[in-house]
Enzyme design. Structure first.
Site, PDB file in Angstrom:
ATOM      1  N   PHE A 114       0.844  -1.183   0.000  1.00 56.27           N
ATOM      2  CA  PHE A 114       0.000   0.000   0.000  1.00 56.27           C
ATOM      3  C   PHE A 114       0.887   1.243   0.000  1.00 56.27           C
ATOM      4  CE2 PHE A 114      -2.983   3.099   1.913  1.00 56.27           C
ATOM      5  CZ  PHE A 114      -3.990   2.988   0.963  1.00 56.27           C
ATOM      6  N   ASP A 185       2.064  -5.744   7.843  1.00 55.83           N
ATOM      7  CA  ASP A 185       0.864  -4.922   7.791  1.00 55.83           C
ATOM      8  C   ASP A 185      -0.317  -5.873   7.589  1.00 55.83           C
ATOM      9  OD1 ASP A 185      -1.296  -3.303   7.092  1.00 55.83           O
ATOM     10  OD2 ASP A 185      -0.032  -1.830   6.086  1.00 55.83           O
ATOM     11  N   TYR A 210     -11.034  -0.635  10.673  1.00 54.07           N
ATOM     12  CA  TYR A 210     -12.262  -0.203  10.013  1.00 54.07           C
ATOM     13  C   TYR A 210     -12.621  -1.047   8.800  1.00 54.07           C
ATOM     14  CZ  TYR A 210      -8.711   2.325   7.288  1.00 54.07           C
ATOM     15  OH  TYR A 210      -7.600   2.657   6.552  1.00 54.07           O
ATOM     16  N   LYS A 211     -11.787  -2.018   8.443  1.00 55.43           N
ATOM     17  CA  LYS A 211     -12.108  -2.900   7.322  1.00 55.43           C
ATOM     18  C   LYS A 211     -12.871  -4.113   7.851  1.00 55.43           C
ATOM     19  CE  LYS A 211      -7.894  -1.491   4.825  1.00 55.43           C
ATOM     20  NZ  LYS A 211      -8.511  -0.589   3.834  1.00 55.43           N
ATOM     21  N   ARG A 357     -12.454  -4.375  -7.325  1.00 62.08           N
ATOM     22  CA  ARG A 357     -12.228  -5.185  -6.120  1.00 62.08           C
ATOM     23  C   ARG A 357     -13.561  -5.605  -5.493  1.00 62.08           C
ATOM     24  NH1 ARG A 357      -8.351  -2.693  -1.707  1.00 62.08           N
ATOM     25  NH2 ARG A 357     -10.220  -1.433  -1.382  1.00 62.08           N
TER      26      ARG A 357
END
Length: 398
Positions: A114, A185, A210-211, A357
């Protein structure tokens, strides 16, 4: 007792008529979150005022919730703490690892990582006067690139675009054999698949909530430090809550004990209340079952799209061993296709330059959702209904 996924689905607020395949970007709200946040606001903040730090346990929440997340990522109690953002936690872990391995000057990552992780690494290298450098290689070249110049590896276990999964055990073992430390990560791992930080002997790990963990937009991040490093890893961001005695208000910094030293600023109490409600859903869930069910749903989606919309090119590995909990396809008009699909009630997202996605979270996604999503996407491709100006105008968030 097997996980009852029909029961877990009933615990989430899912808008009528919407199939939500974007929990890999922002998880949906659990139904109990508003009441838990109301309690924090009305029963704690409003009534207790500043006394809430002690009487409502606000100050202890980063460690208490850290332990609950720790169960999902194979971390021992007392090794995970919440707070700040994921980028901040990446910076903390990197700075600590580099200081622990002073003779090495290379941070190794991969081109699929990322961008924010890479930006933080580049910025830290500049801050340290240019004596350090960030080296990136293709994801499949990470293992061979770990040599005796590498101080630390910075790897996101599951690629945010393609869903490709690195093998944590193999990479960590190779890094240790070559004298390097590891930072993992877990942004697309925590709550998505089984993680074993203890068993793989990972040194540091970071992640967001938050995912897949459903803490809500802007939810706090977490950091893990292996017990063997807990008293030696020095936090570069020496915030007052990472001090050994924050309310002594010493002018000089003394790091707190163990994982507490990785705290920086004041914890987000209201956001932690939402996370607490979300973690209640996870307490009876087995992560191996979650991932197996996710892979089954993914396989169903991949097979159907391959038959009904073959113009979409699969970007996600077919091997279960190399796959997280998302499926990605490539198409030159990926952005417009995704906007058309969202207009039809199936929410995924787009990542530049050409990736569509889709996240598969069995806690609230089932076979019927997959079948309906395939039907709507195939219809869009069959009729070319994505080819409209309104679907091609880029929004700020894609």
């Amino acid at each position: 007792m097997p996980t009852d996924f029909a029961a877990t689905k009933s615990l989430f607020h899912l808008p009528e008529g919407v199939i939500y395949l974007d929990g890999n970007s922002l998880g949906p709200m659990v139904k109990t979150a508003p009441a838990r946040m109301a309690r924090a606001m009305e029963g704690e903040w409003a009534e207790l005022l500043i006394r809430g730090w002690n009487k409502a346990g606000w100050m202890a929440q980063p460690a208490v919730l850290g332990d609950r997340i720790g169960r999902l990522i194979g971390a021992a109690p007392g090794t995970v703490v919440l707070g700040d953002t994921l980028s901040i936690k990446v910076y903390q872990a990197l700075a600590s690892a580099l200081e622990m391995n002073p003779k090495r000057k290379v941070i190794l990552s991969d081109t699929g990582n990322f961008p924010s992780d890479l930006y933080m690494a580049e910025g830290l290298c500049r801050t340290l006067g240019g004596q350090y450098r960030l080296k990136t290689v293709a994801p499949e070249e990470v293992m061979s690139a770990i040599d005796d110049t590498v101080a630390v590896t910075l790897i996101t276990e599951v690629d945010y675009r393609t869903g490709r999964r690195h093998h944590m055990g193999d990479i960590t073992k190779r890094a240790h054999e070559m004298g390097a430390l590891t930072i993992w990560d877990l942004a697309h791992s925590a709550g998505a698949l089984p993680v074993d930080l203890t068993g793989t002997k990972a040194d540091f790990a970071v992640g967001c909530t938050y995912k897949y963990l459903n803490s809500g937009p802007g939810g706090p991040a977490f950091i893990y430090v292996a017990p063997r490093h807990a008293e030696t890893a020095r936090p570069a961001l020496s915030g007052w809550l990472g001090h050994e005695a924050p309310f002594a208000f010493d002018l000089a910094y003394r790091p707190g004990r163990g994982i507490e030293r990785m705290r920086v600023g004041t914890p987000p109490v209201l956001q932690m209340a939402a996370l607490e409600a979300a973690l209640d859903v996870w307490d009876g869930v087995d992560m191996t079952e979650v991932h197996l069910q996710s892979l089954r749903l993914q396989d169903q989606f991949i097979k159907a799209i391959g038959t009904r919309a073959p113009m979409l090119q699969l970007a996600t590995p077919r091997s279960h061993l190399m796959r997280g909990s998302q499926v990605s396809f490539r198409h030159p008009e990926g952005y417009a296709i995704m906007q058309a699909l969202i207009a039809e009630g199936v929410i995924g997202d787009f990542r530049a330059p050409d990736i569509l996605r889709f996240g598969f979270t069995p806690l609230y996604i089932d076979d019927d959702d997959v079948a309906q999503a395939v039907n709507r996407l195939a219809k869009i491709m069959d009729y070319g209904s994505w080819d409209k100006p309104e679907f091609k105008q880029r929004a700020l968030v894609t």
